[in-house]
Design an enzyme around this catalytic site. Sequence first.
Site, PDB file in Angstrom:
ATOM      1  N   ARG A  37       0.800  -1.230   0.000  1.00 60.43           N
ATOM      2  CA  ARG A  37       0.000   0.000   0.000  1.00 60.43           C
ATOM      3  C   ARG A  37       0.830   1.275   0.000  1.00 60.43           C
ATOM      4  O   ARG A  37       0.559   2.188  -0.774  1.00 60.43           O
ATOM      5  CB  ARG A  37      -0.929   0.000   1.221  1.00 60.43           C
ATOM      6  N   HIS A  83      -7.707  -5.107  -7.980  1.00 57.36           N
ATOM      7  CA  HIS A  83      -7.530  -4.359  -6.729  1.00 57.36           C
ATOM      8  C   HIS A  83      -8.807  -4.437  -5.894  1.00 57.36           C
ATOM      9  O   HIS A  83      -9.730  -3.639  -6.085  1.00 57.36           O
ATOM     10  CB  HIS A  83      -7.205  -2.897  -7.062  1.00 57.36           C
ATOM     11  N   TYR A 127     -18.472  11.080 -14.925  1.00 56.12           N
ATOM     12  CA  TYR A 127     -18.436  12.231 -15.827  1.00 56.12           C
ATOM     13  C   TYR A 127     -17.098  12.372 -16.553  1.00 56.12           C
ATOM     14  O   TYR A 127     -17.013  13.109 -17.522  1.00 56.12           O
ATOM     15  CB  TYR A 127     -18.713  13.523 -15.049  1.00 56.12           C
TER      16      TYR A 127
END
Length: 733
Positions: A37, A83, A127
């Site tokens: 991470r 993931h 969007y």
Amino acid sequence: MTVHTPPPEGGRIIDEPMSEALSRRYLAYALSTITNRALPDVRDGFKPVHRRIMYAMHEMRLNPQAAARKCAKVVGEVMGGFHPHGDASIYDALVRLAQDFSQRYPLVDGQGNFGNIDGDSAAAMRYTECKLTPAAMLLMDGIDQDAVDFRPTYDDQDEEPVVLPAGFPNLLANGSSGIAVGMATSIPPHNVGELIEACQLLLDRPEATTEELAAIVPGPDFPTGGVAVEGHASILDAYETGRGGVRLRARWETEDLGRGVWRIVVTEVPYQVQKSKLIADLAELIENKKAPLLADVRDESAEDIRLILEPKSRTVEPEVLMESLFKLSDLEIRFPINMNVLDATGTPRVMGLKACLQAFLDHRREVLVRRGNWRIQKIEKRLHLLEGLRIVFLNLDEVIRIVREEEQPKAVLIARFGLSELQADYVLDTRLRQLARIEEMAIENEYKALSEELAGLRAMIASPAKQSKLIALGLQDVRKAMISPRRTTISEAVDTSAFAPIEAFIPREAITVVLSERGWIRAQKGKVDDPSELKFKEGDSLAFLVPAYTTDKLLLAASDGRIFTIGADKLASGRGHGEPVRLMIDLDEGVGVVNLVAHQPGAKLLVASKAGYGFVAPEDDLLAQKRGGKQVLNGEMLAALRVAGDHVATIGENIKALVFRVDELPEMGRGKGVKLQSFKQGGLADLTTFNAESGPEWVDGGGRRRQWPDWKDWLGKRAQAGRQGPRGLRKFR
């Protein structure tokens, strides 16, 4: 219906100490956070989430020439296939890869609202659209040619790359930051042209020093530009050890408005500083009178940054104004350098500049060899088939006869011409038109070209020198494709000692500081002749009235033993009720104010506790730079009064008084002090200092000040019990 039988007694219970169970599980969590991470891989500069985004977009064929796809589609592919975490974290990582003010070399070409330098967030993923940039394609080059290892995905349904081929040193080019358990990383971005030039030096001379590399890579190159003023020696030390920092300033210029009037125009802000927050902070400095040289700030930015800073006076030098703002605001930041990465074995290590570049070159060498071996296998397979075709052309009539007449042509061909099964299948699958004369010539030319390529590849794999040359040529092509002028100017460290302190530019005006019982503080202009005319909030009243100047520092003594420092120029105007003093200093609730004085250089304070201990403290040692003040007295403070004489008079709660000389008290910066007066029960009630010539005064019950002419009858030594004080004596102030 399936019946589940319970496990045997204790079968699912592990009997172990809680400390061992916690430590083992927390260690597993810490290792997972570090490796999966927070820390980037030194070879491709990616954390797993970024690597998975890149690979998923590659699998979706979102190359620079393709049409962009919705980011929601990409996030879904990453989350579903590679993931298994939240879509928000994946989209945040994708957005950052597309921001040209976050990435020195953006890897995602974003279409739509991807945020801005003001700190506005990107539009929702439904969007926005995205595809890979040419720089990202360089990082992926060779991934389909066995250049890197693959591992199973989290659900074992597919495979993902362990590391990307990385055509350029992405770790240093784009930088990285992250926080793990017990460790963190902070790597600034650099100019890829300089990095590749440094790599070529290492290929030519592996023994090159960090100092030689730093001559090529003089410092970070941030996407937002700015001026680095850390100094070469400090940056070199950071590159040598992997730890350090760099001071980064905004880029500014002076705009002449004529007739001696000027203003400052800021054209670049430091990396990761939000422009809108910077303007708000500067405006707050003006409002709170913490930036005495700055009159106004406004934003005239369009596509380019343009911040206007108006000086209060044209007589102030622009350099002095900017130096003051660099100290007070994020117009100057310190970007930490902590090059903590995962090496090729997945082990966290702090690497210097040379180690990072060498690890990248070692990775490129491994990628080159693996791609070479992959190509060799392809060529050998093709040559094997071409050899079968060559035999066919040499014996074309016999091959045609065998195919037409034999029941088992494959077996006959293998036996007659010594073909392999693979060659025999290829011959039988060949179309008749490929047996034309012109095809025979094409086959011979292909065979010759592939044979030469095979020889070259085998020679390359056997020769580290040839590998280095090919790596250098590849990096040179990358440099031409990604060439970009440096944005951050590397400047020498600035000596701020030549500039006068900000206080030197504060106008010296007489004020009266008013502090109320409830802790509201303000500054009245001039002298207050009649304190009764002062107005307070309902239920509040006057506690302290201190004459001072705007250039003074105020010392506020609190009952918890701390002394705080407040700039008189930062006090609210006396037109209103002021502001709570607890907003200016970290004064805890329930802690009272013992005294408030204007600091006098060289003066001394007598501090005393309710328990009857005290000492003399130089005021110069009591000035605090932080809101938390300085812990001066150990114990509950009763008084902190300026030493104004050669004798001390004390009175206890038992009404016994004692007078002794000031020089019997020690001078110290902090501590408990020494005993002032002894008490069988109770503590100290009050004390004062006075000159022997004039004698002390005390206040009676009616508030009238009275002389104490026979004070010498109470003269003794410090720590004595004293004797009954004069009638009416309860306090000195």
